[in-house]
Design an enzyme around this catalytic site. Structure first.
Site, PDB file in Angstrom:
ATOM      1  N   HIS A   1     134.587 -34.909  19.603  1.00  0.00           N
ATOM      2  CA  HIS A   1     134.202 -34.221  18.632  1.00  0.00           C
ATOM      3  C   HIS A   1     134.439 -32.601  18.650  1.00  0.00           C
ATOM      4  CE1 HIS A   1     130.301 -37.117  18.494  1.00  0.00           C
ATOM      5  NE2 HIS A   1     131.540 -37.655  18.488  1.00  0.00           N
TER       6      HIS A   1
ATOM      7  N   ASP B   1     130.985 -41.456  26.939  1.00  0.00           N
ATOM      8  CA  ASP B   1     130.838 -42.020  25.456  1.00  0.00           C
ATOM      9  C   ASP B   1     132.417 -42.228  25.185  1.00  0.00           C
ATOM     10  OD1 ASP B   1     130.251 -42.587  22.839  1.00  0.00           O
ATOM     11  OD2 ASP B   1     129.406 -40.934  22.211  1.00  0.00           O
TER      12      ASP B   1
ATOM     13  N   HIS C   1     121.156 -46.378  22.864  1.00  0.00           N
ATOM     14  CA  HIS C   1     120.486 -46.386  21.706  1.00  0.00           C
ATOM     15  C   HIS C   1     119.605 -47.446  21.642  1.00  0.00           C
ATOM     16  CE1 HIS C   1     124.526 -45.100  20.288  1.00  0.00           C
ATOM     17  NE2 HIS C   1     124.097 -44.064  19.669  1.00  0.00           N
TER      18      HIS C   1
ATOM     19  N   ASP D   1     120.956 -50.818  20.810  1.00  0.00           N
ATOM     20  CA  ASP D   1     121.927 -51.382  21.789  1.00  0.00           C
ATOM     21  C   ASP D   1     121.166 -52.303  22.902  1.00  0.00           C
ATOM     22  OD1 ASP D   1     123.718 -49.328  21.118  1.00  0.00           O
ATOM     23  OD2 ASP D   1     123.340 -48.108  22.594  1.00  0.00           O
TER      24      ASP D   1
ATOM     25  N   GLU E   1     123.668 -33.404  18.687  1.00  0.00           N
ATOM     26  CA  GLU E   1     125.256 -33.745  19.423  1.00  0.00           C
ATOM     27  C   GLU E   1     126.000 -33.398  17.936  1.00  0.00           C
ATOM     28  OE1 GLU E   1     126.081 -37.538  21.300  1.00  0.00           O
ATOM     29  OE2 GLU E   1     127.895 -37.589  20.357  1.00  0.00           O
TER      30      GLU E   1
ATOM     31  N   ASP F   1     129.341 -35.519  26.520  1.00  0.00           N
ATOM     32  CA  ASP F   1     129.861 -36.736  26.071  1.00  0.00           C
ATOM     33  C   ASP F   1     131.377 -36.953  26.466  1.00  0.00           C
ATOM     34  OD1 ASP F   1     127.385 -37.932  25.383  1.00  0.00           O
ATOM     35  OD2 ASP F   1     127.908 -38.406  23.473  1.00  0.00           O
TER      36      ASP F   1
ATOM     37  N   ASP G   1     137.556 -40.272  15.687  1.00  0.00           N
ATOM     38  CA  ASP G   1     136.580 -40.212  16.929  1.00  0.00           C
ATOM     39  C   ASP G   1     137.163 -41.529  17.862  1.00  0.00           C
ATOM     40  OD1 ASP G   1     134.993 -39.367  18.917  1.00  0.00           O
ATOM     41  OD2 ASP G   1     133.328 -40.213  17.836  1.00  0.00           O
TER      42      ASP G   1
ATOM     43  N   ASP H   1     137.216 -41.995  21.235  1.00  0.00           N
ATOM     44  CA  ASP H   1     136.517 -42.073  22.477  1.00  0.00           C
ATOM     45  C   ASP H   1     137.257 -42.943  23.437  1.00  0.00           C
ATOM     46  OD1 ASP H   1     134.217 -41.501  21.304  1.00  0.00           O
ATOM     47  OD2 ASP H   1     133.884 -43.307  20.297  1.00  0.00           O
TER      48      ASP H   1
ATOM     49  N   GLU I   1     130.533 -33.352  22.727  1.00  0.00           N
ATOM     50  CA  GLU I   1     131.260 -34.608  23.064  1.00  0.00           C
ATOM     51  C   GLU I   1     132.736 -34.000  23.070  1.00  0.00           C
ATOM     52  OE1 GLU I   1     130.388 -38.354  21.608  1.00  0.00           O
ATOM     53  OE2 GLU I   1     132.624 -38.778  20.973  1.00  0.00           O
TER      54      GLU I   1
END
Ligand code: XLS
Ligand code: NI
Ligand code: NI
Length: 442
Positions: free
Chosen positions: A273, A341, A103, A106, A234, A298, A309, A311, A270
């Site tokens: 997700h 991700d 991003h 980031d 996404e 992802d 989420d 991750d 993802e």
């Protein structure tokens, strides 16, 4: 700068399934040929910047636990961002991952003004360009963080205030330019706050029209600057908002059809997700290929009993095999790839834990690739599926689908023919076949 991961060899070696070395790949053998491509070409692995380098483990109950000394470091913010970037690329290089993703916020700190933010981003894109050149790491995708800053509390493109929409548009413009400069293969839009918490203050129809206008502007800009990557939505059903407009692949597909954007936008699916939306990962992949909007993945995992989420790094060969099978069946990745991700657990505070997470995830997916490829090659599932639908390939089935018969024609037919025979769906037998292929993978 001194190395942040001094104990790691460059890059992580492949040593095969029997190795006891926890810092070696057991399944991911980049140059191994599987069908027409190498593993590296099939999987196009990417590591992400945000979970690994921009997050120090903080959660809503407590402060950061991870050793990320550049976060909240006093002094020059650009210098801290450069230290962070050097560590990130040291990691990508040592892991041997061909792609990365980021991003805007980031890699570069947000400034006091928009102009300062753009200047910070430009400086850090220069830095990234040099690091990519040095290490050979390529950019899978870039994106804009249009959800963390308080100005986006009510959304970015779907904000009730056009000034916030405009700010987000400016930010995405800069992030897309940066992605283009770094030769990104894709540009992702995850609608972090593009949804609502209560209909009591929300005009849903209007917000969806705003979102479509925003996306159209992104596509226009892509063509204006000559960006050749793919624009990806996404999907995610909720979190942070109670309801997000890009709920799942089907919702994205309907949105793209409704606003005449098909052919310009694909999806970034993802795993976690997918499960949050009540679907299997494989379902979302199949839905995307079915609609012609499969883009990228992802890769991560949730937890059976926690409904948010999480991750986690991928851990289930079965889950990833079923998804990989749909990916291979659909023709594989083009501009997309397997992007982690995924983040460490808060207690995983050793520096090398970041390697363990990625090595495990890459091995799970590489092994899944082998299983999925074998299933496809041997037509283990294609055979039974083809057989199951064979009636549709015959004359009668073709007449129905070709529009030659009416409802009344079929009624007349039912009066004269016998009850159709029932056949087994064989789900358990097919599941056992998949299990056998997983056992045998080598
Ligand atoms: C959050 C999303 C996010 C996107 C990029 O749940 O997965 O990380 O991938 O903005
Ligand atoms: Ni994601
Ligand atoms: Ni996510």
């Amino acid at each position: 700068m001194t190395e942040f991961f001094p104990s790691i060899e460059t890059p992580i070696p492949y040593e095969g399934p029997d190795t006891d070395n926890p810092l070696a790949f057991r399944w991911y053998d980049a140059d191994r040929v599987v069908g027409a491509k190498t593993m590296a070409e099939h999987l196009r692995f990417a590591a992400c910047y945000w979970h690994s380098f921009s997050w120090d483990g903080f959660d809503i109950f407590g402060e950061g636990t991870l050793d990320r000394p550049w976060i909240n470091a006093p002094g020059d913010q650009i210098e801290a961002a450069k230290v962070k970037m050097a560590v990130a690329f040291e990691f990508f290089e040592k892991l041997g991952v061909p792609f990365w993703s980021f991003h805007d916020r980031d890699i570069a700190p947000e400034g006091a003004t928009f102009a300062e933010s753009v200047s910070n981003l430009t400086q850090m894109v220069d830095e990234a360009e040099a690091q990519m050149e040095r290490t050979g790491t390529q950019l899978l995708w870039g994106t804009a963080n249009a959800f963390s800053n308080a100005r986006y509390q009510a959304g970015a493109a779907t904000n009730p205030d056009p000034e916030v929409f405009a700010y987000a548009a400016a930010q995405v413009c800069a992030a897309l330019d940066a992605t283009h400069r770094l030769n990104g293969q894709n540009y992702v839009l995850w609608g972090g706050r593009e949804g609502y918490d209560t209909l009591l203050n929300t005009d849903m129809k209007r917000e969806q029209e705003q979102l479509a206008r925003f996306l159209t502007m992104v596509i226009e800009h892509k063509h204006r600057i000559g960006f050749r990557g793919t624009i990806l939505l996404e999907p995610k059903p909720y979190e942070p908002t109670k309801h997000q407009y890009d709920y799942d692949v089907a919702a994205c597909h309907a949105f793209l059809e409704r606003f005449d954007l098909m052919g310009e936008v694909c999806t970034n699916i993802e795993v976690n997700h997918a499960t949050l939306s009540g679907h299997d990962f494989a379902h979302e992949v199949a839905a995307a290929f079915g609609a012609g909007i499969f883009g990228s993945v992802d890769a991560n995992a949730g937890d059976d009993r926690l409904g948010w989420d999480l991750d986690r790094f991928p851990i289930s060969v079965e889950q990833m095999t079923l998804g990989m099978y749909e990916i291979l069946k659909g023709g594989g990745f083009t501009t997309g790839g397997m992007m982690f991700d995924a983040k460490l657990r808060r207690q995983s505070i050793d520096r090398n834990d970041l390697f363990h997470g990625h090595i495990g995830g890459m091995d799970v997916i590489a092994r899944s690739l082998l299983v999925a490829h074998a299933l496809l090659e041997d037509e283990v599932l294609a055979g039974p599926v083809q057989e199951r639908y064979s009636g549709w390939d015959g004359e009668f089935g073709s007449q129905i689908l070709g529009g030659e018969l009416t409802l009344v024609d079929l009624q007349e037919r039912a009066l004269s023919v016998a009850e159709p025979p029932r056949v087994s769906g064989r789900q358990e037998a097919l599941e056992n076949l998949v299990a056998r292929y997983i056992d045998r993978a080598s």
